[in-house]
Design a protein around this motif. Structure first.
Motif, PDB file in Angstrom:
ATOM      1  N   GLN A 278       2.228   9.255  -5.934  1.00 50.55           N
ATOM      2  CA  GLN A 278       2.822  10.579  -5.727  1.00 50.55           C
ATOM      3  C   GLN A 278       3.870  10.874  -6.784  1.00 50.55           C
ATOM      4  OE1 GLN A 278       4.304  10.624  -1.709  1.00 50.55           O
ATOM      5  NE2 GLN A 278       2.211  10.664  -0.788  1.00 50.55           N
ATOM      6  N   GLN A 279       4.701   9.876  -7.063  1.00 51.17           N
ATOM      7  CA  GLN A 279       5.741  10.067  -8.074  1.00 51.17           C
ATOM      8  C   GLN A 279       5.127  10.329  -9.435  1.00 51.17           C
ATOM      9  OE1 GLN A 279       8.521   6.900  -8.104  1.00 51.17           O
ATOM     10  NE2 GLN A 279       9.965   7.917  -9.487  1.00 51.17           N
ATOM     11  N   GLN A 280       4.052   9.602  -9.753  1.00 46.19           N
ATOM     12  CA  GLN A 280       3.379   9.827 -11.037  1.00 46.19           C
ATOM     13  C   GLN A 280       2.807  11.236 -11.114  1.00 46.19           C
ATOM     14  OE1 GLN A 280       0.491   6.736 -11.414  1.00 46.19           O
ATOM     15  NE2 GLN A 280       2.017   5.119 -11.937  1.00 46.19           N
TER      16      GLN A 280
ATOM     17  N   ALA B 255       0.838  -1.206   0.000  1.00 48.52           N
ATOM     18  CA  ALA B 255       0.000   0.000   0.000  1.00 48.52           C
ATOM     19  C   ALA B 255       0.869   1.251   0.000  1.00 48.52           C
ATOM     20  CB  ALA B 255      -0.921  -0.021   1.215  1.00 48.52           C
ATOM     21  N   LYS B 256       1.943   1.211   0.838  1.00 47.95           N
ATOM     22  CA  LYS B 256       2.846   2.359   0.863  1.00 47.95           C
ATOM     23  C   LYS B 256       3.518   2.557  -0.478  1.00 47.95           C
ATOM     24  CE  LYS B 256       3.902   2.142   5.805  1.00 47.95           C
ATOM     25  NZ  LYS B 256       4.967   1.921   6.830  1.00 47.95           N
ATOM     26  N   VAL B 257       3.976   1.458  -1.067  1.00 44.99           N
ATOM     27  CA  VAL B 257       4.631   1.552  -2.375  1.00 44.99           C
ATOM     28  C   VAL B 257       3.667   2.113  -3.401  1.00 44.99           C
ATOM     29  CG1 VAL B 257       5.596   0.178  -4.238  1.00 44.99           C
ATOM     30  CG2 VAL B 257       6.319  -0.246  -1.899  1.00 44.99           C
ATOM     31  N   GLN B 258       2.411   1.719  -3.329  1.00 45.44           N
ATOM     32  CA  GLN B 258       1.413   2.211  -4.269  1.00 45.44           C
ATOM     33  C   GLN B 258       1.216   3.714  -4.096  1.00 45.44           C
ATOM     34  OE1 GLN B 258       0.129   0.157  -6.513  1.00 45.44           O
ATOM     35  NE2 GLN B 258      -1.031   1.794  -7.509  1.00 45.44           N
ATOM     36  N   GLU B 259       1.183   4.155  -2.821  1.00 43.04           N
ATOM     37  CA  GLU B 259       1.038   5.591  -2.575  1.00 43.04           C
ATOM     38  C   GLU B 259       2.237   6.360  -3.127  1.00 43.04           C
ATOM     39  OE1 GLU B 259       0.468   5.985   1.568  1.00 43.04           O
ATOM     40  OE2 GLU B 259      -1.604   5.219   1.555  1.00 43.04           O
ATOM     41  N   ASP B 260       3.444   5.802  -2.876  1.00 42.55           N
ATOM     42  CA  ASP B 260       4.649   6.460  -3.395  1.00 42.55           C
ATOM     43  C   ASP B 260       4.607   6.532  -4.915  1.00 42.55           C
ATOM     44  OD1 ASP B 260       5.620   6.829  -0.834  1.00 42.55           O
ATOM     45  OD2 ASP B 260       6.698   4.895  -0.826  1.00 42.55           O
ATOM     46  N   ARG B 261       4.173   5.461  -5.541  1.00 41.63           N
ATOM     47  CA  ARG B 261       4.087   5.460  -6.998  1.00 41.63           C
ATOM     48  C   ARG B 261       3.110   6.519  -7.496  1.00 41.63           C
ATOM     49  NH1 ARG B 261       3.729  -1.015  -8.387  1.00 41.63           N
ATOM     50  NH2 ARG B 261       5.934  -1.506  -7.949  1.00 41.63           N
TER      51      ARG B 261
END
Length: 370
Positions: A309-311, A301-307
């Motif tokens: 945000q990065q997008q 979930a954290k990785v998805q949020e980071d992705r």
């Protein structure tokens, strides 16, 4: 009922109707004429009676007596010559009797008609004519039936003769066949006697040869029997030894089976313990797996949020870059337009000054020409 009669002289048909003819009433002059005719006929019949020999005259009773006498004579005569004479006499007597009877009948008929014609009638004559016509027709019918019967008899006789001929031919053919069969039977009997002798000799020879062959085969079979008995004894010895060997093997195998069963039970106990240990380890591993899976989900979930945000950041950067490019392009475009406007203004000013100079020169030339 009316009846048709053909007249032989004129070949014309005369119709007889009893009901009408019996009731006819003749006039007087015709009756007198007919009476005279019938009386003349009666006189002629009397003359005919005088012509007939005396032996044949008389009443019907006399004629019956004559016929009886003639029959008795026929019975009494045995010789052929006398019989022929008697037959001719009988025929003559019968003819004369017939003539006498007919004359008497016609005489009585004419006398009756004369009496009736006196009363202007002729019923008895009509009745006798009709009766005679009926008798004649009956006689004709009987003759026709007799002719038909004779023709049928002839046909049957012809068929019978044909059948007899066919029967004779068939009997002759059958007799020939029977004779041929008898000849063949005789030949067969002679052949069978000779064949029986030959067969007896042949059977004796065959019997002797078969006996010799059977004796040879019997001796060969006895030798085979002895050999087979020896083989059976050897096989029995081998069988007993094999049985002993197999019993020993059986004891050893039973011992091995017991050992293997004990080993099987020990292995089963060990495997059950191992299974229990593995199950405990599996429970621990499942707990660890569940905890790790929870951690993995959280990290994912954290990785998805980071992705995301990065997008978003990348998207903002791209927008900024596009905006800057668009602004620079707009500035360049505006600068070009501005430059073009300046150049157009300069060229327009130069053109106006040239036109004014030209107009002045033209005026001077026109004045000089004048």
């Amino acid at each position: 009922m009316s009846k048709v009669v053909r007249d032989k002289e004129t070949n014309e048909d005369i119709i007889l109707d009893p009901e009408k003819d019996l009731n006819i009433v003749l006039p007087g002059y015709k009756c007198h004429a007919y009476i005279s005719i019938f009386e003349d006929a009666i006189n002629q019949l009397a003359v005919l009676a005088d012509v007939v020999p005396l032996g044949f005259q008389g009443t019907s009773k006399d004629t019956d007596k004559i016929s009886k006498v003639l029959k008795n004579r026929k019975i009494m005569n045995f010789n052929e010559d006398k019989e022929n004479e008697n037959i001719s006499q009988m025929n003559l007597a019968n003819n004369m009797i017939k003539i006498q009877n007919e004359r008497n009948f016609i005489h009585s008929l004419f006398s009756k008609t004369i009496n009736e014609l006196k009363e202007n009638k002729f019923q008895s004559l009509v009745r006798t004519v009709i009766d005679e016509y009926d008798k004649k027709n009956r006689y004709k019918n009987t003759i026709n039936k007799a002719n038909e019967a004779s023709e049928l008899l002839k046909d049957l006789q012809a068929k019978l003769s044909n059948e007899k001929i066919l029967l004779e031919e068939e009997t002759n053919e059958r007799n020939q066949v029977i004779q041929q069969l008898k000849d063949t039977i005789q030949e067969i009997t002679t052949l069978t006697a000779s064949e029986q002798k030959y067969i007896k000799k042949e059977t004796k020879a065959n019997e002797a040869s078969v006996k010799g062959i059977c004796q040879k085969e019997e001796s060969a079979l006895l030798e085979k029997k002895h050999l087979l008995q020896k083989k059976i004894e050897q096989e029995q010895m081998a069988h007993e030894r094999i049985v002993e060997f197999l019993e020993r093997q059986r004891g050893e195998l039973e011992k091995q089976i017991e050992e293997w069963m004990q080993k099987y039970e020990r292995d089963i106990e060990d495997k059950c313990q191992q299974i229990q240990d593995v199950q405990g380890q599996l429970e621990k591993d499942t707990e660890e797996f569940e905890s790790l899976s929870q951690r993995y989900e959280e990290l994912e979930a954290k990785v998805q949020e980071d992705r995301e945000q990065q997008q978003q950041l990348e998207y903002q950067q791209k927008l900024n870059e596009l905006r800057t490019e668009a602004a620079s392009k707009i500035q360049k475009w505006w600068r070009r337009i501005f430059r073009n406007k300046k150049s157009k203004v300069k060229t327009s000013k130069k053109g106006k000054s040239g036109k004014k100079k030209g107009k002045k020169g033209d005026g001077k030339k026109k004045g000089s020409k004048k």
